[in-house]
Scaffold this motif. Sequence first.
Motif, PDB file in Angstrom:
ATOM      1  N   MET A  87      -8.422  25.931 -19.486  1.00  0.00           N
ATOM      2  CA  MET A  87      -9.544  26.777 -19.068  1.00  0.00           C
ATOM      3  C   MET A  87      -9.084  28.191 -18.734  1.00  0.00           C
ATOM      4  SD  MET A  87     -12.066  24.626 -16.513  1.00  0.00           S
ATOM      5  CE  MET A  87     -13.474  23.728 -17.177  1.00  0.00           C
ATOM      6  N   THR A  88      -9.869  29.175 -19.139  1.00  0.00           N
ATOM      7  CA  THR A  88      -9.662  30.532 -18.670  1.00  0.00           C
ATOM      8  C   THR A  88     -10.235  30.630 -17.253  1.00  0.00           C
ATOM      9  OG1 THR A  88     -11.802  31.328 -19.457  1.00  0.00           O
ATOM     10  CG2 THR A  88      -9.927  31.436 -21.005  1.00  0.00           C
ATOM     11  N   PHE A  89      -9.942  31.718 -16.559  1.00  0.00           N
ATOM     12  CA  PHE A  89     -10.511  31.879 -15.220  1.00  0.00           C
ATOM     13  C   PHE A  89     -12.034  31.913 -15.288  1.00  0.00           C
ATOM     14  CE2 PHE A  89     -12.311  34.701 -11.957  1.00  0.00           C
ATOM     15  CZ  PHE A  89     -12.081  33.893 -10.853  1.00  0.00           C
ATOM     16  N   GLU A  90     -12.573  32.616 -16.271  1.00  0.00           N
ATOM     17  CA  GLU A  90     -14.023  32.723 -16.401  1.00  0.00           C
ATOM     18  C   GLU A  90     -14.654  31.351 -16.614  1.00  0.00           C
ATOM     19  OE1 GLU A  90     -12.192  36.481 -16.754  1.00  0.00           O
ATOM     20  OE2 GLU A  90     -11.821  34.686 -17.971  1.00  0.00           O
ATOM     21  N   TYR A  95     -17.564  26.750 -14.256  1.00  0.00           N
ATOM     22  CA  TYR A  95     -17.591  25.310 -13.974  1.00  0.00           C
ATOM     23  C   TYR A  95     -17.719  25.062 -12.469  1.00  0.00           C
ATOM     24  CZ  TYR A  95     -15.795  20.648 -13.061  1.00  0.00           C
ATOM     25  OH  TYR A  95     -15.628  19.370 -12.586  1.00  0.00           O
ATOM     26  N   LEU A  96     -16.936  25.766 -11.682  1.00  0.00           N
ATOM     27  CA  LEU A  96     -16.961  25.575 -10.235  1.00  0.00           C
ATOM     28  C   LEU A  96     -18.328  25.913  -9.648  1.00  0.00           C
ATOM     29  CD1 LEU A  96     -13.469  27.071  -9.333  1.00  0.00           C
ATOM     30  CD2 LEU A  96     -14.139  24.664  -9.159  1.00  0.00           C
ATOM     31  N   ILE A 211      -8.300  28.559  -6.279  1.00  0.00           N
ATOM     32  CA  ILE A 211      -8.221  27.269  -6.977  1.00  0.00           C
ATOM     33  C   ILE A 211      -7.602  27.447  -8.361  1.00  0.00           C
ATOM     34  CG2 ILE A 211      -9.651  25.470  -8.063  1.00  0.00           C
ATOM     35  CD1 ILE A 211     -11.504  25.733  -5.571  1.00  0.00           C
ATOM     36  N   TYR A 212      -8.020  28.482  -9.070  1.00  0.00           N
ATOM     37  CA  TYR A 212      -7.468  28.704 -10.408  1.00  0.00           C
ATOM     38  C   TYR A 212      -5.982  29.057 -10.336  1.00  0.00           C
ATOM     39  CZ  TYR A 212      -7.212  30.189 -15.275  1.00  0.00           C
ATOM     40  OH  TYR A 212      -6.878  30.305 -16.608  1.00  0.00           O
ATOM     41  N   GLU A 213      -5.598  29.798  -9.329  1.00  0.00           N
ATOM     42  CA  GLU A 213      -4.188  30.137  -9.121  1.00  0.00           C
ATOM     43  C   GLU A 213      -3.360  28.857  -8.963  1.00  0.00           C
ATOM     44  OE1 GLU A 213      -2.644  33.639  -6.409  1.00  0.00           O
ATOM     45  OE2 GLU A 213      -3.025  31.867  -5.177  1.00  0.00           O
TER      46      GLU A 213
END
Length: 265
Positions: A87-90, A95-96, A211-213
Amino acid sequence: MNIMKKLILIALFFYIPVQTMAWGQLGHRVVAQIADAYLTPKARIELEKILGNESLAMAANWADFIKSDPNYKYLYTWHYVDLKEGMTFEQAEEYLKTDTIPNAFNKLNFMIKELKTNKTLAKDKKLLYVRMIIHVVGDIHQPFHAGRADDQGGNKIQLMWGNEQTNMHSIWDTKLIETQQYSYTEYAHNLNHTTAAQRAEWQKTSLAHWIYESNQIAESLYGEIKEPNQKLNTYNYIFLHIHTAEEQMLKGGVRLAGILNQIFG
């Protein structure tokens, strides 16, 4: 009867696999102890009204201890977020924002909003939410609490830690940081050397970013595993990754302080 119930709860607690507890007791207390150093005076007073004599560090593991009580089973999914590989950050952020299944992201947002805006919130709810926020902010900084769903955040990745059979999640929960043999106060003292600019930078990013980090750290760690039951060179693994684990605990503490100050400061 009360004594018997307590004994049963204690037994159930020790039966729960350690890998379900992000950072273990040590890591969660380190995160909370770091956060305690950055509370505003007003936030400290308000938190003492809710927690009483319970420090942030002592409150930090309540959410794991209570897993032994079936009345709190509904909290289990609040400890993590699963993201799909690649997944990309976007994509992750979208999704989140749209996922309705209870998870660390939407429940943290919910608890923060309730504590900030709900003036009629009952005292027991305030205590629950404060304890959960302290814990879950720590959770999301453990990379495998933002890992993949298909392997249960690294729980299904079996590895050899020296001569011990374990899994990826457990290594990052407990084994890696416990090699340093610090108490939580020693660890927090040794890590907590941040600048105001650094704290501001870490706190200004969004919860989705945090979270993505963590997810991206997990993805890089997945890439190091080439075979089932891979035997890790523990000394080399510690050398390569202890700084990342420590930085995540430090960021978790700084960001937790930012959230608590935002709510109560």
